[in-house]
Motif scaffolding. Structure first.
Motif, short mmCIF file in Angstrom:
data_model
loop_
_atom_site.label_atom_id
_atom_site.label_comp_id
_atom_site.label_asym_id
_atom_site.label_seq_id
_atom_site.Cartn_x
_atom_site.Cartn_y
_atom_site.Cartn_z
N LYS A 162 0.89 -1.43 -0.11
CA LYS A 162 0.23 0.21 -0.02
C LYS A 162 0.63 1.65 0.06
N THR A 181 0.38 5.72 0.88
CA THR A 181 -1.61 6.36 1.08
C THR A 181 -0.83 7.70 0.78
N TYR A 234 -0.36 0.74 -6.79
CA TYR A 234 -0.38 0.24 -5.69
C TYR A 234 -1.94 -0.77 -5.37
N ASN A 254 -3.99 -0.73 -2.31
CA ASN A 254 -4.95 0.54 -1.97
C ASN A 254 -6.24 -0.37 -2.16
N LEU A 267 -5.17 7.18 -1.26
CA LEU A 267 -5.91 6.31 -1.07
C LEU A 267 -6.11 5.10 -2.92
N PRO A 300 -5.09 3.61 -6.30
CA PRO A 300 -4.17 2.70 -6.74
C PRO A 300 -2.94 3.08 -7.50
#
Length: 882
Positions: A222, A224, A257, A260, A272, A274
């Motif tokens: 992840k 952020t 990512y 996310n 958040l 991706p």
């Protein structure tokens, strides 16, 4: 213009005042291969790369600015320039990323390899699903297939299919969401797993995907933050650099990512989404090249990074403890510090020595990469490293979204490429054109390979692999930092091997074979079985394994080649033993052993149980270094072909067991290495000389007639090797059904014959000698000898091709290396050389030993007597044959 050459003289970095203010510069004298030396001035941040240089390094400066000053031509970097240190050393993109994260991380990854852990396995599955989606597959179909394919690894980790599929689906939602949101449209041009190699920048890698020519990298974690992580940016920027070299204006990178999309928006804050895009400017690309230069410079000296080379922060690093332990145990400087008791000085010296040897082997592998662009297509074909001028014969999409490519050969050329190999398939231009990594399914008049993406198949190149060097380093690491102290004491001469004193009659009619089995069963540490040609080594191995299992041991059976592993399994099964699992790829395992091959895919629990519960597990030593096998434990490892293995490669197998048995013959072919160093001495050879009382030599051979084996017995085995019985000693061609030996010329009716062909060597071929071989084959076939019972051995592949064009298909024609481990009723050896033996291939007596010991009933030596008598060993051979 570009300037590329060897660094001859280094100028110090100094600061000068210019009309733009103070700037740093360094003057470097470079000697191009085909031009006069030139002094090049490196300006600004390129002086950081100048500080890495040493005399003797290769340097490339692109887009050099040429000007006149005081009547002399000067050369300096321009705004468009790149400075590349050791451009022939191909640095992997993932290594550049690791170095940016922390130079010690780069080093630790080299030592410890890729572990068997859940994040790694799940990440691999998500990447496979990503590629499938880009190829248009349905998500559920892809997840189901990819999770099933990883069944064995998931089972060893105690994971269930449904659980993993659910987590992968959460990650894949990021990709699906991107598609559904219209980020992609019909104009998008996608490619997955795109192979890129740069001769200019010395970088290679496989980009996860390209969209409209822009790099896309998938991350299963992840993020952020609004921007991608810096090390992830660098990875994508590497691919942008390589794409720009090909004329693709890649100025944007995307990081996906995928975790996310699984985050709870009520619990997580920040960005958040991706997909995170970023711009790729010239400054970032220059940073990529300077970072890559740091790696190349360190590898030039085969040094060990400390962590101070980059702005690494140790406080929150998840590898900090490992880093400190490795530093402490090996006595290395580390930014993170040191913990743990250092290994003894002699072990550390051994580690340093073997580390350097392995890295020398890696550099030799990189020199093979460089031949992809340094050699012409014709030169690579002549060097047996490529099949060129292929005619594309079709492309078919197969299961899993992959492609099967077909092409026809337009000549009868041969190469080092074999079925099952991973090669570089291309449209004729493997570096500048379109190339894809491919696995060879079939070689012949029609060639069939499989790839991730289609390519017009016009050329296949040998693709050098660093996997061997990687796994040797990992084995070295595991031996010294995780190895049993008692085993290390034996390996390093501090403790003699110990044996129990029990004796059993395992083999009734062969004293040395029975002694070998007893030695292995009674060994507390290690046993060494010396098996000269034809001495029933494979039978002895099988009986030894049975005895070890009967004694309550779990046994690892390993060897250098798949062929040797499968031959030992065949003997084991012929003796009625079936509690065995074969670990290997479908292409690597012999067809009649497929029924015991461990399937990687399927139910995790079932697959893991099959591996864990088998009394005997069989795999090559290369496979022993895999993340699956490194998790296994055995009581005894038995390693065949041990004399053909480097010492670290042998460690990959014996690290997995408490005790070990090595089987080999150091008077036959040595370890296959590119570098000229002590890796060419096997652990088997070292221990046989160090502990003669821990070894048994098999003395009775079942292959050759008395006269055929006489020379090798006297020259290489102190006259001890002898036929097993009178039937073996006196066997003749007339014993074969349908053979009329009296129809042969008198010269060919004996066991050993020397034939002078009156030929002339042309490079590594001798056409007249090839014609004489053809005549000899015809004589034997005419006398009733079956074609499949005849073998022809030549020292060079070029001569193999000359002879192959002339003899029937069923006659086996190959090099000495390919013939080791096999035999024929009739063997013809073509020596090629005329005048003298000036090729290094004739210097290694072990090769001639292999060539002379393949024949059962008739051996014919074809060569120039003058050349052969120029060497004492070959002179004695001619005397024996005449």
């Amino acid at each position: 213009m570009n300037i590329r050459g060897t660094v001859a003289e280094l100028g110090e970095v100094r600061t000068v005042t210019t009309r733009y203010g103070e700037r740093e510069l360094a003057e470097i004298l470079v000697k191009p291969d085909d031009d006069a030396p030139k002094t090049v001035t490196l300006w600004g941040k390129w002086t950081e790369s100048a500080e890495l240089l040493e005399e003797g390094m290769e340097l490339l400066v692109t887009d050099v600015e040429e000007s006149e000053y005081d009547g002399e031509t000067t050369y300096a970097t321009s705004k468009e320039s790149y400075v590349v240190v050791e451009p022939g050393f191909l640095v992997n993109v993932t290594d550049v990323r690791s170095w940016v994260q922390c130079p010690r991380m780069y080093y630790l990854n080299k030592l410890s390899g890729i572990p068997l852990n859940y994040p790694v396995i799940k990440g691999t599955i998500v990447h496979e699903v990503f590629g499938d989606l880009l190829r248009g597959r349905e998500l559920d179909d892809s997840i189901g297939e990819r999770v099933e394919e990883a069944g064995l690894e998931l089972g060893l980790l105690g994971r269930e299919t449904e659980e993993v599929a659910g987590e992968v689906r959460q990650n894949a939602a990021a990709i699906e969401g991107w598609l559904e949101q219209g980020v992609l449209d019909d104009t998008d041009d996608w490619r997955s797993e795109y192979t890129l190699i740069s001769e200019r920048f010395g970088i290679k890698g496989r980009c996860d995907a390209l969209r409209r020519g822009m790099p896309v990298e998938l991350k299963t974690g992840k993020n952020t933050n609004r921007d991608p992580r810096f090390q992830d940016k660098i990875q994508a920027a590497c691919y942008a650099l390589l794409l720009q070299e090909r004329g693709v204006p890649a100025d944007t990178g995307t990081l996906l990512y995928t975790k996310n999309s699984a985050l709870d928006r009520t619990e997580e804050s920040g960005d958040l989404s991706p997909a995170k895009e970023f711009s790729i400017a010239k400054g970032l690309l220059e940073f990529v090249v300077r970072t890559r230069n740091e790696i190349a410079a360190m590898e030039f000296d085969m040094g060990v990074p400390t962590g101070y080379e980059a702005n690494a922060k140790c406080q929150y690093c998840f590898e900090k403890d490992t880093c400190m332990v490795v530093s402490g145990r090996l006595g290395q400087e580390s930014k993170a510090g040191q913990i743990g008791t250092p290994i003894p000085e002699h072990e550390r010296e051994y580690f340093d020595r073997k580390y350097r040897e392995i890295e020398e082997e890696r550099r030799a592998t990189h020199a093979e990469y460089a031949k992809l662009w340094k050699q012409t297509a014709e030169e690579r074909a002549d060097d047996d490293r490529a099949l060129i001028d292929l005619e594309p014969a079709g492309q078919t999409q197969i299961e899993g979204g992959r492609w099967e490519l077909r092409a026809k050969k337009t000549d009868d050329s041969v190469s080092k490429i074999r079925e099952g190999d991973v090669v570089l398939a291309s449209d004729g231009h493997p570096v500048d054109g379109h190339g894809e990594l491919a696995r060879v399914k079939r070689l012949g008049d029609e060639i069939v390979v499989t790839t991730d993406e289609p390519v017009e198949l016009r050329r296949l190149d040998v693709y050098p692999s660093e996997l061997s060097a990687d796994r040797m380093l990992t084995a070295l690491h595991d031996c010294l930092l995780k190895g049993d102290p008692r085993r290390k004491a034996v390996l390093f001469g501090e403790q003699e091997p110990e044996f129990a004193e029990q004796s059993e009659a395992y083999i009734q009619n062969n004293e040395s074979q029975n002694a070998a089995v007893n030695l292995a069963v009674n060994a507390e540490d290690c046993a060494l079985i010396h098996g000269p040609p034809g001495t029933g080594k494979t039978y002895t191995i099988a009986r030894t394994i049975r005895a070890l299992v009967e004694d309550g041991n779990r046994v690892l059976l390993s060897a250098f080649t798949n062929r040797a592993v499968d031959n030992a399994l065949e003997a084991l099964r012929e003796q009625g033993f079936e509690d065995v699992i074969r670990v290997g790829t479908e292409n690597g395992v012999r067809e009649d052993m497929q029924d015991i091959r461990l399937e990687y895919g399927g139910d995790p629990g079932t697959r893991a149980a099959e591996l864990k519960q088998a009394s005997v597990v069989a795999a090559t030593t290369a496979t022993c270094g895999s993340r699956i096998m490194r998790e296994q434990a055995f009581d005894v490892a038995l390693v065949d072909e041990a004399s053909q293995l480097t010492e670290p490669a042998t460690l990959a197998a014996i690290n997995l067991a408490e005790g070990f048995v090595l089987v080999g013959d150091h008077h036959q072919l040595p370890p296959v290495v590119r570098a000229e160093n002590d890796l060419s001495e096997s652990l088997f050879e070292r221990l046989v000389e160090q502990y003669p009382d821990a070894s048994v030599m098999l003395e009775r051979q079942y292959r050759m007639a008395q006269q055929i084996q006489a020379f090798s017995s006297q020259e290489f085995y102190d006259g001890v090797l002898r036929p097993a019985n009178g039937e073996v000693a006196g066997q003749r061609l007339a014993d074969l059904p349908g053979v009329s030996a009296e129809s042969l010329p008198a010269q060919l009716q004996g066991w050993v014959t020397f034939v002078e062909p009156d030929g002339r060597a042309v490079g590594n071929t001798n056409p007249e000698e090839a014609e004489r071989v053809k005549e000899l084959v015809s004589r034997f076939v005419g006398a009733g000898v079956q074609r499949e019972d005849i073998g022809v051995i030549a020292p060079f592949r070029a001569q193999v091709a000359e002879i192959s064009r002339r003899v029937p298909d069923l006659v086996a024609v190959d090099t000495v290396d390919r013939f080791q481990g096999s035999s024929k009723e009739v063997i013809i050896v073509s020596f090629v050389a005329t005048g003298d033996l000036d090729s290094p291939i004739f210097d290694d007596y072990r090769r001639v030993n292999v060539a002379l010991t393949r024949a059962k009933k008739a051996l014919v030596l074809v060569g120039d007597e003058t050349a052969l008598r120029s060497s004492p060993l070959y002179d004695r051979m001619v005397d024996w044959a005449t």
